[in-house]
Design a protein around this motif. Structure first.
Motif, PDB file in Angstrom:
ATOM      1  N   THR A   1      67.201  69.310   4.131  1.00 35.44           N
ATOM      2  CA  THR A   1      66.576  70.631   4.248  1.00 35.44           C
ATOM      3  C   THR A   1      67.485  71.748   3.744  1.00 35.44           C
ATOM      4  O   THR A   1      67.032  72.668   3.079  1.00 35.44           O
ATOM      5  CB  THR A   1      66.187  70.911   5.706  1.00 35.44           C
TER       6      THR A   1
ATOM      7  N   LYS B   1      59.805  68.056  16.431  1.00 37.07           N
ATOM      8  CA  LYS B   1      59.933  68.383  15.012  1.00 37.07           C
ATOM      9  C   LYS B   1      61.359  68.505  14.519  1.00 37.07           C
ATOM     10  O   LYS B   1      61.573  68.671  13.316  1.00 37.07           O
ATOM     11  CB  LYS B   1      59.224  69.725  14.742  1.00 37.07           C
TER      12      LYS B   1
ATOM     13  N   THR C   1      65.363  72.442  12.512  1.00 37.27           N
ATOM     14  CA  THR C   1      65.011  73.256  11.349  1.00 37.27           C
ATOM     15  C   THR C   1      63.507  73.428  11.209  1.00 37.27           C
ATOM     16  O   THR C   1      63.027  74.517  10.889  1.00 37.27           O
ATOM     17  CB  THR C   1      65.576  72.630  10.067  1.00 37.27           C
ATOM     18  N   ALA C   2      62.778  72.358  11.448  1.00 40.83           N
ATOM     19  CA  ALA C   2      61.332  72.405  11.226  1.00 40.83           C
ATOM     20  C   ALA C   2      60.590  73.158  12.323  1.00 40.83           C
ATOM     21  O   ALA C   2      59.399  73.412  12.201  1.00 40.83           O
ATOM     22  CB  ALA C   2      60.782  70.984  11.096  1.00 40.83           C
ATOM     23  N   THR C   3      61.276  73.485  13.385  1.00 37.04           N
ATOM     24  CA  THR C   3      60.622  74.220  14.466  1.00 37.04           C
ATOM     25  C   THR C   3      60.728  75.719  14.236  1.00 37.04           C
ATOM     26  O   THR C   3      61.808  76.253  14.030  1.00 37.04           O
ATOM     27  CB  THR C   3      61.264  73.871  15.813  1.00 37.04           C
ATOM     28  N   LYS C   4      59.584  76.405  14.260  1.00 36.74           N
ATOM     29  CA  LYS C   4      59.609  77.849  14.063  1.00 36.74           C
ATOM     30  C   LYS C   4      59.838  78.546  15.401  1.00 36.74           C
ATOM     31  O   LYS C   4      59.291  78.106  16.432  1.00 36.74           O
ATOM     32  CB  LYS C   4      58.277  78.330  13.481  1.00 36.74           C
ATOM     33  N   VAL C   5      60.583  79.590  15.366  1.00 34.84           N
ATOM     34  CA  VAL C   5      60.851  80.359  16.574  1.00 34.84           C
ATOM     35  C   VAL C   5      59.541  80.793  17.222  1.00 34.84           C
ATOM     36  O   VAL C   5      59.398  80.778  18.444  1.00 34.84           O
ATOM     37  CB  VAL C   5      61.725  81.587  16.252  1.00 34.84           C
ATOM     38  N   GLU C   6      58.586  81.149  16.376  1.00 36.10           N
ATOM     39  CA  GLU C   6      57.298  81.590  16.893  1.00 36.10           C
ATOM     40  C   GLU C   6      56.614  80.480  17.696  1.00 36.10           C
ATOM     41  O   GLU C   6      55.966  80.738  18.706  1.00 36.10           O
ATOM     42  CB  GLU C   6      56.402  82.021  15.727  1.00 36.10           C
ATOM     43  N   GLU C   7      56.783  79.253  17.215  1.00 40.25           N
ATOM     44  CA  GLU C   7      56.204  78.095  17.911  1.00 40.25           C
ATOM     45  C   GLU C   7      56.823  77.944  19.299  1.00 40.25           C
ATOM     46  O   GLU C   7      56.112  77.685  20.280  1.00 40.25           O
ATOM     47  CB  GLU C   7      56.451  76.832  17.067  1.00 40.25           C
TER      48      GLU C   7
ATOM     49  N   LYS D   1      57.513  86.413  20.427  1.00 40.68           N
ATOM     50  CA  LYS D   1      58.747  86.120  19.696  1.00 40.68           C
ATOM     51  C   LYS D   1      59.821  87.153  20.015  1.00 40.68           C
ATOM     52  O   LYS D   1      61.001  86.836  20.155  1.00 40.68           O
ATOM     53  CB  LYS D   1      58.448  86.092  18.197  1.00 40.68           C
TER      54      LYS D   1
ATOM     55  N   LYS E   1      68.393  81.987  16.542  1.00 45.54           N
ATOM     56  CA  LYS E   1      67.816  80.659  16.715  1.00 45.54           C
ATOM     57  C   LYS E   1      68.907  79.649  17.067  1.00 45.54           C
ATOM     58  O   LYS E   1      68.692  78.729  17.848  1.00 45.54           O
ATOM     59  CB  LYS E   1      67.099  80.248  15.420  1.00 45.54           C
TER      60      LYS E   1
END
Lengths: 202, 202
Positions: free
Chosen positions: A31, B28, B31-37, B46, B56
DNA sequence: ATAATTAATGACCAATGGGTCAGCAAGCTT
DNA sequence: AAGCTTGCTGACCCATTGGTCATTAATTAT
């Protein structure tokens, strides 16, 4: 003095790009590596890279395959050629092979697989078919041969050849996480072989 | 009917966010996890998340710490309380503890550490101080005690307590990569304990 | 030579997602 | 009940980066 600004080398590009990508992935992971960085390392423009690989993920898969294939071939060749007894084979070529893994590209592949496996089921399938299941099958065969010719007794190890690889995996993971803090991986792997042999000897 | 649109719960937020983040990272990866999630899962905006965690990465570190601390405490408590002999302790509580690890949050932590370690040296240091070195130290102590009271002979295992953890690591990695393809991890870990004990018994 | 072909370039686009902040409202104080 | 503090919101900003494509030039064919 018209040095051409580039040469067309259709044949060599894919491998060059693949090698550059492996080096980059090894340092930063998938990534965190930018496609442009790979292109730069390969001495090529980003656009060209996308001519040979449809997406970044395709490139990733190609990299894994290119590293994995020759290594598996090496292992199976070693296995087929040898005419040593089971114990001698384990103490000799197999031990040597396993001890080389933690410092080899295999280590990078393991890191990439762990990080990316959940997102790449088809890659996991490929890895299973071409590496894991073949390697484990070979070990099982070796153990069964040892049982057949009276060197070994039948034991739980016959169904769990992963026991041979456990200290290899430990060493690889240790190297990834605690890069500096040293661990005598050769000794770890050798002791495991000693233990297993003592445990299964007839 | 003025349902308040939110409640102010300063005390509980950090833990709620941390738990939501752990769940998301487990599925996930970091890296693949969004803060918004994460915020969504925690039932929070957020913006609020950034009120409690500067970045993060800070959130990531908090998550690791929150998972790791109680588990280590559990291990050390078990070790201190027990008055079993060395072999009995290994076959009993230690084996049970190790067999639980592959299905526990520890597994997620291992995945995250492998993926992110190179980018978070301070986290590695924390993990080393609070988990690895303490755990290995305890194992070493246990083995030495066994030698002292005549249960065990001194062997290479005394310097390589990682041998106990090797099949645990193998099981964890196996679970991450080959989630579905089953492996009898309990048997793997138990057999390793058997082998080690047979190998080191006086 | 000239034309045709295609390997190769690099400027550009669009989406993604970490991080910010002006303003809102819950709930405490007096 | 009026005012004040501050937990909380969500629209917004903008740097990053995967991916595209019109253009260029190396090579081959005629």
């Amino acid at each position: 003095m018209g040095q051409p600004r580039y040469q067309r080398r259709k044949e060599d590009r894919p491998q060059e790009i693949t090698e550059a990508a492996f080096a980059a992935f090894a340092e930063k992971g998938f990534t965190a590596t930018k496609v442009e960085e790979v292109a730069r390392r390969a001495g090529v423009s980003k656009g060209l890279l996308y001519l040979y690989f449809k997406t970044k993920e395709e490139l990733f898969k190609a990299v894994i395959r290119s590293v994995v294939t020759p290594r598996v071939d090496e292992l199976t060749r070693t296995l087929e050629r040898s005419e040593l007894g089971a114990e001698a084979f384990i103490r000799g070529p197999l031990l040597a092979f396993m001890q080389r893994l933690p410092g080899s590209p295999a280590s990078v592949v393991v890191r990439l697989m762990i990080s990316e496996a959940p997102k790449h089921p088809d890659l996991v399938e490929y890895y299973w078919q071409n590496v894991a299941s073949r390697g484990l099958g070979a070990l099982r065969q070796l153990l069964d041969r040892g049982v057949a010719n009276g060197e070994f007794r039948r034991s739980a190890v016959n169904d769990l050849p992963q026991l041979f690889l456990a200290p290899v995996m430990m060493s690889i993971v240790w190297g990834i996480v605690f890069a500096d803090r040293s661990l005598d991986t050769d000794k770890l792997i050798e002791t495991q072989a000693d233990m297993i042999l003592a445990y299964i000897k007839a």
